[in-house]
Design an enzyme around this catalytic site. Structure first.
Site, PDB file in Angstrom:
ATOM      1  N   GLU A   1      -1.670  11.781 -63.367  1.00  0.00           N
ATOM      2  CA  GLU A   1      -2.192  11.700 -62.001  1.00  0.00           C
ATOM      3  C   GLU A   1      -2.612  10.282 -61.622  1.00  0.00           C
ATOM      4  O   GLU A   1      -2.664   9.949 -60.436  1.00  0.00           O
ATOM      5  CB  GLU A   1      -3.368  12.654 -61.823  1.00  0.00           C
ATOM      6  CG  GLU A   1      -2.971  14.116 -61.874  1.00  0.00           C
ATOM      7  CD  GLU A   1      -4.177  15.021 -61.769  1.00  0.00           C
ATOM      8  OE1 GLU A   1      -4.340  15.649 -60.708  1.00  0.00           O
ATOM      9  OE2 GLU A   1      -4.956  15.079 -62.743  1.00  0.00           O
TER      10      GLU A   1
ATOM     11  N   THR B   1       1.153  16.967 -62.821  1.00  0.00           N
ATOM     12  CA  THR B   1       0.285  18.133 -62.999  1.00  0.00           C
ATOM     13  C   THR B   1      -1.182  17.768 -63.199  1.00  0.00           C
ATOM     14  O   THR B   1      -1.509  16.672 -63.648  1.00  0.00           O
ATOM     15  CB  THR B   1       0.760  18.982 -64.187  1.00  0.00           C
ATOM     16  OG1 THR B   1       0.850  18.146 -65.344  1.00  0.00           O
ATOM     17  CG2 THR B   1       2.122  19.593 -63.913  1.00  0.00           C
ATOM     18  N   HIS B   2      -2.026  18.719 -62.851  1.00  0.00           N
ATOM     19  CA  HIS B   2      -3.480  18.566 -62.966  1.00  0.00           C
ATOM     20  C   HIS B   2      -3.986  19.561 -64.004  1.00  0.00           C
ATOM     21  O   HIS B   2      -3.563  20.706 -64.016  1.00  0.00           O
ATOM     22  CB  HIS B   2      -4.129  18.857 -61.612  1.00  0.00           C
ATOM     23  CG  HIS B   2      -5.632  18.850 -61.670  1.00  0.00           C
ATOM     24  ND1 HIS B   2      -6.348  17.673 -61.728  1.00  0.00           N
ATOM     25  CD2 HIS B   2      -6.529  19.845 -61.708  1.00  0.00           C
ATOM     26  CE1 HIS B   2      -7.644  17.971 -61.786  1.00  0.00           C
ATOM     27  NE2 HIS B   2      -7.771  19.276 -61.769  1.00  0.00           N
ATOM     28  N   PRO B   3      -4.870  19.181 -64.862  1.00  0.00           N
ATOM     29  CA  PRO B   3      -5.454  17.847 -65.048  1.00  0.00           C
ATOM     30  C   PRO B   3      -4.708  17.071 -66.139  1.00  0.00           C
ATOM     31  O   PRO B   3      -4.730  17.452 -67.304  1.00  0.00           O
ATOM     32  CB  PRO B   3      -6.876  18.154 -65.497  1.00  0.00           C
ATOM     33  CG  PRO B   3      -6.752  19.441 -66.273  1.00  0.00           C
ATOM     34  CD  PRO B   3      -5.582  20.187 -65.651  1.00  0.00           C
TER      35      PRO B   3
END
Length: 95
Positions: free
Chosen positions: A80, A74-76
């Protein structure tokens, strides 16, 4: 023997790490090039102790970089950084 593959994600390219003022760091994934199985991961950076859990499970379960590259990070979030490394291992870009 078998050929070792290497891919790296960088904290300096991660918006969460930059927001925390912690852009220094890497996540390096080592994998068997023939099978794609993850054999080791090195993480140096903010919350490395939290991020390594996904990798420890991947090694224990025999998960491949191909499988990991298709999982949602998932962002943020700092995860990542791992997504960048997994995708890089299979010739994909996370951006």
């Amino acid at each position: 023997g078998w050929e070792l593959g290497k891919s790296q994600g960088n904290f300096r390219a991660n918006s969460k790490a930059l927001a925390e003022g912690e852009g220094n760091g890497i996540a390096k994934v080592l994998f068997n090039k023939e099978t794609g199985k993850v054999v080791a991961v090195h993480i140096i950076g903010i919350h490395a102790a939290d991020l390594i859990q996904e990798c420890a499970n991947a090694v224990a379960a025999g998960t491949t970089v191909q499988e990991l590259s298709m999982m949602v990070h998932t962002h943020p979030t700092l995860s990542e950084v791992l997504d960048e490394a997994f995708k890089g291992a299979v010739g994909m870009s996370s951006h």
